[in-house]
Design a protein around this motif. Structure first.
Motif, mmCIF file in Angstrom:
data_model
loop_
_atom_site.group_PDB
_atom_site.id
_atom_site.type_symbol
_atom_site.label_atom_id
_atom_site.label_comp_id
_atom_site.label_asym_id
_atom_site.label_seq_id
_atom_site.Cartn_x
_atom_site.Cartn_y
_atom_site.Cartn_z
ATOM 1 N N GLU A 8 27.380 16.280 24.188
ATOM 2 C CA GLU A 8 26.346 17.357 23.948
ATOM 3 C C GLU A 8 25.043 16.778 23.174
ATOM 4 O OE1 GLU A 8 29.199 21.194 23.610
ATOM 5 O OE2 GLU A 8 27.627 20.704 22.094
ATOM 6 N N VAL A 9 24.027 17.403 24.051
ATOM 7 C CA VAL A 9 22.578 17.038 23.378
ATOM 8 C C VAL A 9 21.489 17.926 23.865
ATOM 9 C CG1 VAL A 9 22.750 14.262 23.413
ATOM 10 C CG2 VAL A 9 21.805 15.650 25.383
ATOM 11 N N HIS A 10 20.513 18.147 23.142
ATOM 12 C CA HIS A 10 19.641 19.374 23.209
ATOM 13 C C HIS A 10 18.786 18.997 24.346
ATOM 14 C CE1 HIS A 10 20.467 21.395 19.551
ATOM 15 N NE2 HIS A 10 20.426 20.396 18.862
ATOM 16 N N LYS A 11 18.699 19.881 25.398
ATOM 17 C CA LYS A 11 17.857 19.897 26.701
ATOM 18 C C LYS A 11 16.227 19.547 26.109
ATOM 19 C CE LYS A 11 20.610 22.566 29.734
ATOM 20 N NZ LYS A 11 20.311 23.542 30.509
ATOM 21 N N ILE A 12 15.900 20.365 25.126
ATOM 22 C CA ILE A 12 14.339 20.216 24.686
ATOM 23 C C ILE A 12 14.511 19.291 23.379
ATOM 24 C CG2 ILE A 12 12.426 21.345 23.956
ATOM 25 C CD1 ILE A 12 13.170 23.648 25.454
ATOM 26 N N LYS A 13 14.164 18.066 23.634
ATOM 27 C CA LYS A 13 14.267 17.175 22.306
ATOM 28 C C LYS A 13 13.219 17.367 21.385
ATOM 29 C CE LYS A 13 17.708 14.515 24.467
ATOM 30 N NZ LYS A 13 17.630 15.514 25.550
ATOM 31 N N ALA A 14 13.306 17.032 20.062
ATOM 32 C CA ALA A 14 12.410 17.028 19.278
ATOM 33 C C ALA A 14 11.931 15.764 18.620
ATOM 34 C CB ALA A 14 12.905 17.882 17.903
ATOM 35 N N ASP A 56 16.494 4.624 21.530
ATOM 36 C CA ASP A 56 16.391 5.661 22.513
ATOM 37 C C ASP A 56 17.836 6.612 22.346
ATOM 38 O OD1 ASP A 56 14.318 4.768 23.799
ATOM 39 O OD2 ASP A 56 15.526 3.725 25.335
ATOM 40 N N LYS A 57 18.955 5.887 21.710
ATOM 41 C CA LYS A 57 20.238 6.656 21.542
ATOM 42 C C LYS A 57 19.902 7.766 20.178
ATOM 43 C CE LYS A 57 24.444 5.090 21.378
ATOM 44 N NZ LYS A 57 25.308 6.008 22.031
ATOM 45 N N ALA A 58 19.086 7.116 19.290
ATOM 46 C CA ALA A 58 18.875 7.901 18.219
ATOM 47 C C ALA A 58 17.898 9.233 18.525
ATOM 48 C CB ALA A 58 18.039 7.137 17.049
ATOM 49 N N TYR A 59 17.178 9.063 19.463
ATOM 50 C CA TYR A 59 16.081 10.097 19.892
ATOM 51 C C TYR A 59 16.975 11.240 20.477
ATOM 52 C CZ TYR A 59 12.436 12.547 22.236
ATOM 53 O OH TYR A 59 11.462 13.242 23.106
ATOM 54 N N THR A 60 17.764 10.567 21.208
ATOM 55 C CA THR A 60 18.636 11.608 22.310
ATOM 56 C C THR A 60 19.564 12.416 21.245
ATOM 57 O OG1 THR A 60 18.519 10.181 24.122
ATOM 58 C CG2 THR A 60 20.040 11.705 24.164
ATOM 59 N N GLN A 61 20.164 11.786 20.234
ATOM 60 C CA GLN A 61 21.208 12.482 19.459
ATOM 61 C C GLN A 61 20.487 13.147 18.551
ATOM 62 O OE1 GLN A 61 24.156 9.555 18.383
ATOM 63 N NE2 GLN A 61 25.255 10.191 20.301
ATOM 64 N N LEU A 62 19.300 13.182 17.939
ATOM 65 C CA LEU A 62 18.681 13.961 17.202
ATOM 66 C C LEU A 62 19.034 15.527 16.969
ATOM 67 C CD1 LEU A 62 16.587 13.695 14.722
ATOM 68 C CD2 LEU A 62 14.720 14.832 16.035
ATOM 69 N N GLY A 63 19.174 15.933 16.138
ATOM 70 C CA GLY A 63 19.838 17.491 15.760
ATOM 71 C C GLY A 63 21.173 17.809 16.261
ATOM 72 N N SER A 78 27.317 16.396 8.669
ATOM 73 C CA SER A 78 27.287 15.645 9.639
ATOM 74 C C SER A 78 26.680 14.143 9.191
ATOM 75 C CB SER A 78 26.736 16.109 11.221
ATOM 76 O OG SER A 78 26.919 15.340 12.217
ATOM 77 N N GLY A 79 26.654 13.465 10.203
ATOM 78 C CA GLY A 79 25.899 12.122 9.651
ATOM 79 C C GLY A 79 24.814 11.513 10.541
ATOM 80 N N SER A 80 24.957 10.198 10.658
ATOM 81 C CA SER A 80 23.823 9.424 11.448
ATOM 82 C C SER A 80 24.113 9.130 12.703
ATOM 83 C CB SER A 80 23.314 8.038 10.773
ATOM 84 O OG SER A 80 24.648 7.321 10.447
ATOM 85 N N ARG A 81 25.371 9.829 13.367
ATOM 86 C CA ARG A 81 25.766 9.684 14.845
ATOM 87 C C ARG A 81 25.930 8.263 15.360
ATOM 88 N NH1 ARG A 81 27.534 12.047 16.858
ATOM 89 N NH2 ARG A 81 26.768 13.495 18.598
ATOM 90 N N GLY A 82 25.473 7.677 16.413
ATOM 91 C CA GLY A 82 25.514 6.621 16.996
ATOM 92 C C GLY A 82 24.838 5.303 16.275
ATOM 93 N N LEU A 83 23.758 5.875 15.943
ATOM 94 C CA LEU A 83 22.765 5.011 15.201
ATOM 95 C C LEU A 83 23.777 4.277 13.991
ATOM 96 C CD1 LEU A 83 19.914 3.507 14.598
ATOM 97 C CD2 LEU A 83 19.718 5.412 12.988
ATOM 98 N N GLY A 84 24.166 5.107 13.033
ATOM 99 C CA GLY A 84 24.986 4.689 11.919
ATOM 100 C C GLY A 84 26.269 3.962 12.154
ATOM 101 N N ALA A 85 26.807 4.533 13.365
ATOM 102 C CA ALA A 85 28.022 3.655 13.877
ATOM 103 C C ALA A 85 28.055 2.309 14.255
ATOM 104 C CB ALA A 85 28.826 4.446 14.965
ATOM 105 N N ASN A 86 26.809 2.075 14.968
ATOM 106 C CA ASN A 86 26.573 0.760 15.502
ATOM 107 C C ASN A 86 25.950 -0.353 14.387
ATOM 108 O OD1 ASN A 86 26.511 0.398 18.480
ATOM 109 N ND2 ASN A 86 25.811 2.458 18.307
ATOM 110 N N ILE A 87 25.180 0.439 13.412
ATOM 111 C CA ILE A 87 24.697 -0.599 12.384
ATOM 112 C C ILE A 87 26.015 -0.807 11.384
ATOM 113 C CG2 ILE A 87 23.714 -0.271 10.007
ATOM 114 C CD1 ILE A 87 21.573 1.658 11.375
#
Length: 463
Positions: A183-189, A210-217, A254-263
């Motif tokens: 799930e991601v937001h259709k209108i990105k911020a 790109d992943k971080a931008y897509t998963q924001l919020g 919640s946390g840092s999503r895919g960004l944090g997991a990959n780091i």
């Protein structure tokens, strides 16, 4: 001959037959393998001739470091004695969890530790474990979900506003929150965090932008949630400009999503290579903060923490807009992170894996389960806990044990009894899986002061 660079190519350039060859090949294969061989070899030659010019460089910094000051990789053994430690709520914590902390306290870099009353067994450090180290950061001491945090927004609405509005609140959560991997937001911020230099300077992060931008919020799975509820403020802070009383509030976890997991995955691997440990504690491998990788992880970790906060800010912005009401007060805190803090006049790295910062005057949120209150707290600055408190109630049953013990009907009955509506959520997050938050809070009266409570009413989790 092909386009792939080999160790022989580097030896021909004049590289010493040491670990620098492996480091160079590792960096090239990780970050530059799609580029022309001639270009890479020319750059590698320049690094060899003038390594001091490449210190801190995203691709070549680690190689430059190995040329200037070669480091011998050796297996580290645990010390025979533990660093000093304190346990809060000892009777609420099982023995395997305690022994996990005991092992961490024997690391050569450990100087002090503490266990919070919500503690339970984890990977590396126990959840609810706090560890102070000397000039070293342990990626698994921070955790996979870097910067996992709580965020509470109190709205300019009386508690009575919730009466008869369950359907409306469920719709807001369904339409304006997103969970899990898909799930991601259709209108990105957009957000200022994406303009941070680390996204340009650290090759790993450049590939995750790109992943971080897509998963924001968005929020993760497991025990992450967004929920409407009632806040009762018993002791308001002057800066809140908020009278004591009951208000509508939103709490998110919640946390840092895919960004944090990959780091976490990347630097845990590097730590394991650089500070190999006995098998039973291999997840506690650390990075020296004076090394290229240690400094790079520190920057990446802090960026992930800022990104986690940005996700919460976006979640609360969207909900406030849907409600059409302004936020009066927002309180938030990380509980999977590492900080530089002073102990007895010296700076150390304080890892809080599932623990809330509780320095004197520091505000935080300690949630209960879906059917139990959460607490707004102010830290008392207790040095024996390394200025920390619990991050929640803590699990008493594992996820697998929950699936064996409870059914969805069991959960529905408990939720109904407590007047809570749940969207999503799995059996492994049954409220009955958690310790009694009131007992946990009772065990840490010398760590935090309670300013108010949050009672969940409409909860959304991953399905």
């Amino acid at each position: 001959m092909g386009n792939k660079i080999s160790g022989k190519d580097l030896i021909k350039l004049g590289f010493p037959k040491t670990n620098t060859i492996n480091i160079a090949l590792g960096q090239i294969n990780r970050y530059r393998k799609k580029e022309k061989k001639e270009t890479i070899l020319t750059e590698a030659k320049n690094v060899l001739l003038n390594p001091e010019n490449y210190e801190g460089n995203g691709t070549w910094g680690k190689l430059a470091e190995s040329l200037i000051q070669p480091v011998e990789i050796k297996k580290h053994e645990l010390k025979s004695t533990r660093a000093p430690f304190s346990i809060f709520g000892e009777n609420e914590i099982d023995e395997p969890t305690k022994f996990q902390l005991y092992d961490a306290l024997k690391l050569p870099v450990s100087v002090a530790g503490a266990l919070m009353p919500d503690a339970h067994f984890g990977y590396g450090l126990p959840i609810g474990g706090v560890l102070a180290t000397d000039n070293a950061v342990i990626p698994y001491g921070v955790g996979v979900d870097i910067g996992c945090r709580m965020s509470l927004s109190v709205f300019d609405l009386p508690a009575e506003y919730l009466n008869g509005k369950t359907d409306m609140l469920e719709n807001i959560l369904m339409n304006h929150t997103k969970f899990g991997m898909k799930e991601v937001h259709k209108i990105k911020a957009d957000h200022e965090v994406f303009s941070r230099d680390e996204f340009r300077e650290i090759p790993l992060l450049k590939g995750l932008l790109d992943k971080a931008y897509t998963q924001l919020g968005t929020s993760g799975g497991g025990n992450h949630f967004v929920e409407f509820g009632i806040v009762e403020i018993n002791e308001s802070k002057p800066e809140w400009n908020l009278p004591n009383g009951k208000y509508v509030a939103v709490l998110s976890h919640s946390g840092s999503r895919g960004l944090g997991a990959n780091i976490a995955k990347h630097y845990t691997y590097l730590a394991g290579k650089q500070t190999p440990l006995p098998k039973n504690v291999q997840h506690l491998a650390w990075l020296n903060l004076e090394t290229h990788d240690g400094q790079e992880y520190w920057k990446a970790m802090n960026l992930a923490g800022e990104y986690a906060k940005a996700c919460h800010d976006d979640i609360h912005r969207r909900i406030a807009k849907a409600l059409g009401k302004r936020v009066l007060v927002n309180i938030g805190n990380h509980h999977n992170f590492a900080w530089k803090e002073m102990i007895n006049g010296k700076e150390y790295i304080i890892h809080r894996k599932g623990a809330t910062p509780a320095g004197k005057g520091v505000l935080g949120i300690i949630p209960g389960s879906m059917t139990a209150p959460g607490y707004i707290v102010e830290g008392l600055g207790n040095e024996s806990s390394l200025n920390s408190a619990s991050h929640g109630a803590g699990r008493v049953l594992s996820r697998s044990k929950c699936k064996q013990t409870f059914t969805r009907n069991d959960i529905k009955n408990v939720l109904k009894k407590n007047g809570v509506n749940l969207i999503g959520g799995n059996v492994d997050e049954a409220p009955m899986a958690y310790k009694d938050i009131r007992k946990v809070m009772n065990c840490q009266q010398e760590l935090v002061r309670v300013l108010g409570t949050f009672t969940p009413k409409v909860v959304r989790m991953d399905r």
